[in-house]
Write an enzyme that holds these catalytic residues in place. Structure first.
Site, short mmCIF file in Angstrom:
data_model
loop_
_atom_site.label_atom_id
_atom_site.label_comp_id
_atom_site.label_asym_id
_atom_site.label_seq_id
_atom_site.Cartn_x
_atom_site.Cartn_y
_atom_site.Cartn_z
N LYS B 88 -89.67 1.56 26.69
CA LYS B 88 -89.17 2.71 25.93
C LYS B 88 -90.27 3.75 25.70
CE LYS B 88 -84.92 1.31 25.27
NZ LYS B 88 -83.81 2.04 25.90
N GLU B 110 -81.39 7.22 18.14
CA GLU B 110 -80.54 6.06 17.88
C GLU B 110 -81.25 4.86 18.45
OE1 GLU B 110 -80.26 7.96 20.53
OE2 GLU B 110 -80.45 6.34 22.00
N SER B 377 -88.72 -5.57 31.04
CA SER B 377 -88.74 -4.27 30.35
C SER B 377 -89.27 -4.35 28.93
CB SER B 377 -87.34 -3.67 30.35
OG SER B 377 -86.45 -4.58 29.75
#
Lengths: 256, 394
Positions: B88, B110, B377
Site C-alpha cells: 500500500k 477508506e 503483498s
C-alpha cells in the site's frame, strides 16, 4: 416531454421526494399523493439502492428499509401505475445507475414510460456517461434531468444545461442530501450561474431544503422550484401520517 | 462510444460519480498527467521509495517452499518488507506527494484490513498532512492493531456502521465526505478501482512491484517468469505486479480471489469468478450483486479482500484472457498462511496467503526449470488475532 416543464412554469414550485416502498409500498404511495394534495407540483420517487453515495443518512436509511421490505426497481413501476390511477402529477424517478444497467437502459426507459414516469434523475451518471440513456429517454419521450453544483465550472454548466431536459437540478451545496439549518452565500451564486446557462429550462434547487424560508430564499435567488426530500422523509420516520405529510407540504408551499 | 475512451479499459472503468465530484476528478487527472512528466516528481517519489519505504524490496527464492511443492521454482516478491508492512505504501506515497503538489492539506481514505489506512497515516505524518480514515466497524474489530497504528501516527479513524460495516461501506462514507469537502480535501483511494483516473494512477504507482521483479529475476535467473501470482481484492498489488509484463506474452498472470466459504455457498468476495458486470463506486467492472443490481454483502477471512468489486483493468484482462482468476477459500488461505510460516519463516498477510496458495498449487504441476513469482503483498502480523481465533495456538 413537456409535462414536467409545464408543471414548473411560473415559478415558486415544489418538488417532493419520497422513497418508493418506505415505510411500505402502499404508505409510500399514500405519502406521495398527500404531497400532491399539499401542493407538490412534481413527485420525485426514489428508487431504493443498496449503496446511495450521493445521499445522506435519511434517504440511505429509508432506502435500506424499503429494500428490506422487498422493494425492487421493477416494483417501483407498479407503484407509479398505482399513483397514476388517481393523479396525473409529473413523476420523476431518482435512481442510481447500477439497477438501470442491470435491467438494461432501453428496457428501463420503456418500463418507465409505460408505467407513466415522466423523467429520470440518475445521480451517479454525469453527462459524459449518460449519452446512451439520454437517447433512449428521447426516443420514449422521457426527460433526463441533469445535475449541476457549486463546483461545476461555467463551460461544464453550459454543456450540462444543454443536455438536461425537464428541468436543471441545481445542487445547493457541497455534500449529500439531507437537511441543513442554513445555506452559504454560495447558493445564490450557483443559482445565478445555472440560470445563465439554462435559458428557459426551469431550475430546481435541492439538497438541504427543509423549511418554507429555505424555499423562499431559493425562489428569491431565481429558482423555479425547491426540491424537498429528507425533511419529508424524516417526518415519516418519526411517525407522520399521510395527513401530517399533506399539512407539512402545504406549509412548505404556502406563500410567505 | 469513441474507439478508445481515456477513462476506460475496454468497456470497463469510466466516471460514474455525482456531478459535484467531476471537477475534482478532472483536476486530479490534470495534476497527475503533469506530475508524470515532471522529473522532479519522479525524483522526489524515488527518494521516498528508497530511503523511507525501503525499496527495492527483495525478490526471494523460496527454496524450501519450492522443495515442498516439488515443481517450478517459487520466488516471493517481498512487499511485506515495504515500510508499513504492505504494498500500500507505493500508491500512497505517490498520491500523497501529488496531493501536496495540488496544495491540499487534508487527506481522506477508506480502509479494509487497515493497511491502506496505515499507509495513508504514515505518508500524511511524514508530509505534514491531516489524515482521516473511514473504516467499517466490523473491520475495526478484527484489525485492532492497525487502528491503533493509524491513531498513533495522528490519523483520525471514523467507524462506519452502515451496511455490512466493511470496506464497501467505508468507501461509501469516504465518497460522502469527499462530496462535502471536495474543494479542500484529497481522496486517497486505496486500490486500482474507483472512477478514472484512479485505476490507471494507482496501477502506475504500484507498477514498481512488477518493474523491480522483472529486473531482479533477470539478474537472478537470467529469464522472465513463467507465471506471476498475486491476490485480487480491488486488485492493486496484482495489477502492479502484472502490468510491466503486459507485452511479454509468455508470462502468464494468475489472480487469486477470495472464495471465502466457497463460491457456490454465496459467502465470498470473488467478484470476477463469482460476479457479473455492473457499476459501483465510480466504475464499471465485475461486481457481486443480486438480480436487481443491489450490491451483495461479501465475506472473506481477509478484510483487505472483502470488497464486492474489482479494478476495471482486471475485468478487461479476464475478458480478453490475458489473466486467469481463481477463487481461494478461507481454509486454503489459512493452509498457505501456516505453510509459508513453517517452511520459510515468513508470515504472510491473510490477503497474500490467497496468492501463496494459488501459486503453490500451480507450481506443483509445472516443470522444475519454470519460475513462479508470487507477490507477498503484506505481512501477517496484523492477522495474528484472527488466525489465533480460527486455528488456536498449537
Amino acid at each position: 416531454m413537456a409535462h414536467i416543464r409545464e408543471a414548473l412554469a411560473g415559478g415558486r414550485k415544489l418538488i417532493c421526494f419520497i422513497t418508493a416502498g418506505y415505510p411500505s409500498p402502499s404508505l409510500s404511495i399514500a405519502h406521495a399523493l398527500a404531497c400532491v394534495e399539499g401542493g407538490a407540483d412534481v413527485i420525485e420517487l426514489g428508487v431504493p439502492f443498496s449503496d446511495p453515495v450521493a445521499d445522506g443518512k435519511v434517504i440511505q436509511f429509508t432506502s435500506q428499509k424499503a429494500l428490506e421490505g422487498g422493494m425492487t426497481p421493477r416494483k417501483v413501476f407498479d407503484l407509479v401505475r398505482e399513483i397514476r390511477e388517481s393523479s396525473d402529477v409529473p413523476i420523476v424517478l431518482m435512481g442510481y445507475y447500477n439497477p438501470i444497467f442491470q435491467i438494461g437502459e432501453e428496457s428501463y426507459v420503456q418500463l418507465s414510460a409505460e408505467s407513466g414516469v415522466d423523467g429520470l434523475i440518475v445521480p451517479d451518471l454525469p453527462c459524459e456517461e449518460s449519452r446512451s440513456l439520454a437517447e433512449h429517454c428521447r426516443a420514449r419521450g422521457l426527460d433526463l434531468v441533469q445535475l449541476v453544483g457549486p463546483t461545476t465550472s461555467a463551460p461544464r454548466m453550459a454543456k450540462i444545461a444543454a443536455a438536461s431536459s425537464g428541468f436543471l437540478y441545481v445542487v445547493s451545496a457541497l455534500g449529500t442530501t439531507g437537511t441543513r439549518s442554513s445555506f452559504s452565500d454560495g447558493v445564490g451564486e450557483v443559482i445565478r450561474r445555472a440560470k445563465g446557462s439554462a435559458g428557459d429550462l426551469p431550475l430546481g434547487v435541492g439538497f438541504g431544503i427543509s423549511r418554507r424560508e429555505h424555499a423562499e430564499a431559493m425562489y428569491r435567488e431565481g429558482a423555479d422550484a425547491a426540491i424537498v426530500g429528507s425533511a419529508i422523509l424524516q417526518g415519516i420516520i418519526d411517525g407522520a401520517s399521510p395527513d401530517d405529510t399533506r399539512k407539512f407540504v402545504h406549509d412548505l408551499k404556502a406563500k410567505g | 462510444m469513441p474507439l478508445k475512451d481515456r477513462t476506460r479499459f475496454g468497456q470497463y472503468g469510466g466516471q460514474y460519480v455525482p456531478e459535484i465530484l467531476m471537477p475534482a476528478l478532472e483536476e486530479l487527472e490534470k495534476a497527475y498527467e503533469k506530475a508524470k512528466r515532471d522529473p522532479g516528481f519522479k525524483k522526489e517519489l524515488n527518494e521516498y521509495m528508497r530511503h523511507y519505504g525501503g525499496r527495492p524490496t527483495p525478490l526471494y527464492f523460496a527454496r524450501r517452499l519450492t522443495e515442498k511443492c516439488g515443481g517450478a521454482k517459487i520466488y516471493l516478491k517481498r512487499e511485506d518488507l515495504c515500510h508499513g508492512g504492505a504494498h500500500k505504501f507505493n500508491n500512497v506515497m505517490g498520491q500523497a506527494l501529488l496531493c501536496k503538489r495540488m496544495g491540499k492539506t487534508r487527506v481522506i481514505a477508506e480502509t479494509g484490513a487497515g493497511q491502506h489506512g496505515t499507509a495513508t497515516a504514515m505518508a500524511a505524518a511524514v508530509l505534514g498532512l491531516k489524515a482521516e480514515i473511514y473504516m467499517g466497524s466490523e473491520d475495526i474489530a478484527r484489525q485492532e492493531m492497525n487502528v491503533f497504528r493509524m491513531k498513533l501516527m495522528g490519523a483520525k479513524v471514523h467507524p462506519v456502521d452502515s451496511g455490512s460495516r466493511t470496506l464497501k461501506d467505508a468507501l461509501n462514507e469516504a465518497f460522502r465526505d469527499w462530496a462535502a469537502t471536495v474543494e479542500s480535501t484529497y481522496y486517497m483511494l486505496g486500490t486500482a478501482a474507483g472512477p478514472h483516473p484512479y485505476p490507471a494512477m494507482v496501477r502506475d504507482f504500484q507498477s514498481v512491484i512488477g518493474r523491480e521483479a522483472r529486473r531482479q529475476l533477470l539478474n537472478q535467473e537470467g529469464k522472465l517468469p513463467d507465471l506471476l501470482v498475486a491476490c485480487v481484492g480491488g486488485g492493486s498489488n496484482a495489477i502492479g505486479t502484472f502490468h510491466p509484463f503486459l507485452g511479454d506474452e509468455d508470462v502468464a498472470f494468475l489472480g487469486a480471489e477470495a472464495a471465502g466459504s466457497g463460491i457456490d455457498t454465496g459467502r465470498h468476495s470473488a467478484s470476477i469468478s463469482g460476479g457479473s458486470v455492473g457499476v459501483l463506486h465510480g466504475c464499471k467492472s465485475y461486481l457481486l450483486q443480486d438480480e436487481n443490481g443491489m450490491i451483495r454483502e461479501t465475506h472473506s477471512v481477509a478484510a483487505g479482500l472483502d470488497y464486492p468489486g474489482v479494478g476495471p483493468e482486471h475485468s478487461l484482462f479476464k475478458d480478453i484472457g490475458r489473466a486467469e482468476y481463481v477463487g481461494v477459500t478461507d481454509e486454503e488461505a489459512l493452509f498457505a498462511f501456516r505453510t509459508l510460516s513453517e517452511v520459510e519463516g515468513i508470515i504472510p498477510a491473510l490477503e497474500s496467503s490467497h496468492a501463496v496458495f494459488a501459486g503453490m498449487q500451480r507450481a506443483k504441476n509445472m516443470a522444475k526449470d519454470q519460475v513462479v513469482v508470487i507477490t507477498v503483498s503484506g505481512r501477517g502480523d496484523k492477522d495474528l488475532d484472527t488466525v489465533i481465533k480460527l486455528l488456536g495456538v498449537q
